[in-house]
Design a protein around this motif. Structure first.
Motif, PDB file in Angstrom:
ATOM      1  N   TYR A 171       9.547  -6.714   4.110  1.00 45.65           N
ATOM      2  CA  TYR A 171       8.138  -7.294   4.788  1.00 45.65           C
ATOM      3  C   TYR A 171       9.021  -7.982   6.200  1.00 45.65           C
ATOM      4  O   TYR A 171       8.021  -7.953   7.144  1.00 45.65           O
ATOM      5  N   LYS A 181      -1.397  -9.754   5.948  1.00 45.44           N
ATOM      6  CA  LYS A 181      -1.836  -9.562   5.344  1.00 45.44           C
ATOM      7  C   LYS A 181      -2.258  -8.256   5.434  1.00 45.44           C
ATOM      8  O   LYS A 181      -2.162  -7.280   4.580  1.00 45.44           O
ATOM      9  N   ASP A 182      -2.115  -7.754   6.483  1.00 47.90           N
ATOM     10  CA  ASP A 182      -2.379  -6.114   6.988  1.00 47.90           C
ATOM     11  C   ASP A 182      -0.974  -5.523   6.337  1.00 47.90           C
ATOM     12  O   ASP A 182      -0.290  -4.316   6.182  1.00 47.90           O
ATOM     13  N   ARG A 223       1.397  -7.375   4.005  1.00 46.36           N
ATOM     14  CA  ARG A 223       1.334  -6.331   2.623  1.00 46.36           C
ATOM     15  C   ARG A 223       0.509  -5.141   2.283  1.00 46.36           C
ATOM     16  O   ARG A 223       0.666  -4.704   1.518  1.00 46.36           O
ATOM     17  N   GLU A 224      -0.452  -5.729   2.444  1.00 43.24           N
ATOM     18  CA  GLU A 224      -1.047  -3.831   2.575  1.00 43.24           C
ATOM     19  C   GLU A 224      -0.743  -3.076   3.009  1.00 43.24           C
ATOM     20  O   GLU A 224      -1.310  -1.655   1.932  1.00 43.24           O
ATOM     21  N   ALA A 225       0.162  -2.822   3.610  1.00 39.87           N
ATOM     22  CA  ALA A 225       0.295  -1.731   4.629  1.00 39.87           C
ATOM     23  C   ALA A 225       1.613  -1.135   2.606  1.00 39.87           C
ATOM     24  O   ALA A 225       2.091   0.281   2.250  1.00 39.87           O
ATOM     25  N   ILE A 283       2.294  -2.520   0.024  1.00 45.86           N
ATOM     26  CA  ILE A 283       1.080  -1.839  -1.590  1.00 45.86           C
ATOM     27  C   ILE A 283       0.536  -0.468  -1.821  1.00 45.86           C
ATOM     28  O   ILE A 283       0.828  -0.080  -2.182  1.00 45.86           O
ATOM     29  N   LYS A 284       0.059  -0.004  -0.060  1.00 46.28           N
ATOM     30  CA  LYS A 284      -0.365   1.397  -0.528  1.00 46.28           C
ATOM     31  C   LYS A 284       1.093   2.561  -0.106  1.00 46.28           C
ATOM     32  O   LYS A 284       0.386   3.181  -1.408  1.00 46.28           O
ATOM     33  N   ALA A 337       5.054   2.935   5.711  1.00 43.02           N
ATOM     34  CA  ALA A 337       4.256   1.884   4.953  1.00 43.02           C
ATOM     35  C   ALA A 337       4.561   1.597   7.189  1.00 43.02           C
ATOM     36  O   ALA A 337       3.124   1.060   7.790  1.00 43.02           O
ATOM     37  N   MET A 364       0.907   0.684   9.414  1.00 42.69           N
ATOM     38  CA  MET A 364       0.192  -0.731   9.223  1.00 42.69           C
ATOM     39  C   MET A 364      -0.796  -1.111  10.795  1.00 42.69           C
ATOM     40  O   MET A 364      -1.487  -2.571  10.227  1.00 42.69           O
ATOM     41  N   ASN A 404      -2.898   0.581  11.625  1.00 42.77           N
ATOM     42  CA  ASN A 404      -4.736   1.520  12.278  1.00 42.77           C
ATOM     43  C   ASN A 404      -4.168   2.049  12.786  1.00 42.77           C
ATOM     44  O   ASN A 404      -5.221   2.593  14.057  1.00 42.77           O
TER      45      ASN A 404
END
Length: 218
Positions: free
Chosen positions: A92, A108-109, A111-113, A115-116, A141, A145, A147
């Motif tokens: 992270y 949060k972006d 974290r989402e990457a 987790i994905k 990630a 991350m 996008n």
């Protein structure tokens, strides 16, 4: 996004690594590169990403010329060869530092990457303790991350277990549905044929159409 690659060549000393390559790539498609190690796949990816300047030819993205109007594509995510991270920081923290360069995303972006790709954003281990597969997941990630509209992936399945490969397939197809332009190099011919809309065979720096209309999903 439309990328025009026009008569690109790259020579290193006396060796021709890319030999007058001309391609056109458009958003919403996956372009697969099929060839042996040293054939020129990774070099073309480096050139597109602005990491290597070609010996001749030009690349335009949406009408703007690389090395004249810009050096690096503005909306790019990439994974080229083995990803390397600062060993004394967590996954992270590594992504957080990288995201601070463009300041396009928030925690949060990241974290989402993570987790994905199947990593725990709260994992306290430093990346020096990561396995090869975990480093590969972290590299993926990092690539997704922000996008990006252009995603360049060189052997993204390297070091991944079955779960990691399935996640990578889903990520690639999800990016395509979002309208991302994807360039994918992969040793696994079946994987490449399942995912790619257009496949180019690469031999001694020359690119030829191998298959069009291939990508059916997995």
């Amino acid at each position: 996004m439309v990328i025009h690659i026009e008569n690109i060549s790259k020579k290193i000393r006396e060796a021709t690594v890319l030999d007058h390559v001309s391609l056109c790539m458009e958003s919403g498609n996956i372009y697969g590169l099929l060839g042996r190690n040293g054939s020129g796949k990774t070099m073309l990816m480096r050139v597109i990403c602005g990491l290597v300047r070609p010996s001749e030819g030009r690349i335009t993205i949406d009408g703007a010329q690389q090395w004249k109007d810009f050096a690096y594509p503005a909306d790019l995510g990439m994974l080229i060869e083995t990803p390397v991270f600062l060993p004394d920081f967590t996954g992270y923290q590594n992504l957080q530092m990288l995201s601070s360069i463009r300041k396009k995303i928030k925690g949060k972006d990241i974290r989402e990457a993570l987790i994905k790709v199947g990593l725990d954003p709260d994992d306290k281990r430093n990346t020096r303790k990561y396995s090869l597969g975990m480093r590969q997941r972290l590299g993926i990630a990092c690539a997704i991350m922000e996008n990006p509209r252009l995603l360049v992936l060189d052997e993204p399945f390297n070091g991944l277990d079955t779960d990691g490969c399935e996640r990578m397939q889903n990520i690639i197809l999800e990016e395509k549905r979002k309208g991302t332009l994807l360039i994918l190099a992969c040793h696994n011919r079946e994987e490449l044929e399942n995912l790619s809309d257009v496949i180019y065979r690469v031999e001694q720096g020359r690119f030829s159409l191998y298959r069009a209309g291939a990508g059916t999903g997995v």
